[in-house]
Design an enzyme around this catalytic site. Structure first.
Site, PDB file in Angstrom:
ATOM      1  CG  ASP A 103     -59.885  43.005   3.751  1.00 27.54           C
ATOM      2  OD1 ASP A 103     -60.387  41.964   3.134  1.00 27.54           O
ATOM      3  OD2 ASP A 103     -59.621  43.447   4.638  1.00 27.54           O
TER       4      ASP A 103
ATOM      5  CG  HIS B 106     -56.316  42.573   3.769  1.00 24.82           C
ATOM      6  ND1 HIS B 106     -57.184  42.661   5.374  1.00 24.82           N
ATOM      7  CD2 HIS B 106     -55.839  42.137   4.192  1.00 24.82           C
ATOM      8  CE1 HIS B 106     -57.221  41.834   5.657  1.00 24.82           C
ATOM      9  NE2 HIS B 106     -55.605  41.376   5.892  1.00 24.82           N
TER      10      HIS B 106
ATOM     11  CB  SER C  90     -54.379  41.311   8.884  1.00 21.74           C
ATOM     12  OG  SER C  90     -55.012  40.092   8.025  1.00 21.74           O
TER      13      SER C  90
END
Length: 278
Positions: A225, A258, A146
């Site tokens: 995600d 995620h 991320s």
């Protein structure tokens, strides 16, 4: 402050420790974890960069990386995501301030004195690990998730002399074109968006950054995600790589989100991928 070992654990035959040291870049104590495999050094190693709200502990306790790292003879270092402490600027939002350093060197008040995470990772962290651990500075890779995936990509592209390999999980591929990045860059780097472009992986790739230095770049992205379309935008990285002639292996993973459940599912792949290049 000299280097302190705060905790030490035996794991998969190797040694995992949490350490703290003084950083000249941030002007604060900084923490990181380091796993050393059960082989004689100097060993190849990788730096993991974590995402928003994380510390050095998230990857260390959740990724399940150390069995593969021990088998591959690979050391793994995971630093904190920002400077912290009394007198360090912060923001009540989760996506700015402490826990959200974005791996850039801030040029704007009140962030400038301490938020210098690019210099921290590429200088101070590498120096302290190289001096205190049996690692080979010439065999170093970088990966992350991320915000940390953004950090891994941009630091590798901006400092190809330091890193021999780079990969990412669900990276923020073009922070100049998503809310997370625009908010952070506006705060840390100011209103001049030309300065932002120097820290945007897709734009760096498109401009030919580090052309010929990486045989391939590995990215895994979960298709479940929740940030995929609004913040991560892997299609922009894919298009930039194609335009620049940079090989990019972008694996879209059906059903994965995620979370660290995603990363622990494919962490062995990434470690083996780095080990093959180091």
């Amino acid at each position: 402050m000299s280097l302190e070992i705060l905790q030490q654990h035996r794991v998969h035959g190797g040694t995992l420790s949490y350490r703290r040291h003084a950083s000249a870049a941030t002007g604060t104590p900084m923490r990181f974890s380091v796993f050393l495999p059960p082989v004689e050094g100097p060993v190849p190693w990788v730096i993991w960069l974590s995402g928003l709200t994380c510390t050095e502990d998230n990857f260390t306790t959740k990724a399940g990386a150390y069995a593969a790292a021990a088998r591959l003879g690979l050391a793994v270092v995971a630093p904190d995501t920002s400077p912290r402490g009394e007198g360090v600027a912060d923001d009540p939002a989760y996506d700015l301030g402490q826990g959200a350093g974005f791996y850039v060197d801030a040029t704007e008040a009140p962030w400038t004195p301490h938020f210098r995470m690019e210099t921290y990772v590429t200088r101070d962290l590498i120096e302290v690990v190289s001096e205190s651990c049996p690692v080979d500075p010439a065999r170093l890779g970088v990966f992350g998730h991320s915000m940390g995936g953004h950090g891994a990509l941009t630091l590798a592209l901006r400092h190809p002399e330091l890193f021999k390999s780079v990969s990412a999980f669900a990276p923020i591929c073009s922070p100049t074109r998503c809310d997370w990045g625009r908010k952070a860059f506006g705060a840390y780097l100011g209103e001049d968006e030309a300065a932002w472009c120097e820290h945007d992986a897709a734009l760096l790739l498109e401009a030919g950054a580090a052309h010929g230095r990486f045989d391939d770049i590995l990215v895994d992205q979960g298709l479940a995600d929740s940030f995929l379309e609004s913040q991560l935008k892997p299609e922009l990285l894919e298009a930039a790589a194609a335009k620049a002639g940079q090989k990019l292996t972008l694996r879209r993973r059906e059903g994965y989100d995620h979370s660290y459940f995603f990363m622990t599912s494919f962490i062995d792949d990434h470690l083996a991928w780095h080990a093959a290049r180091l």
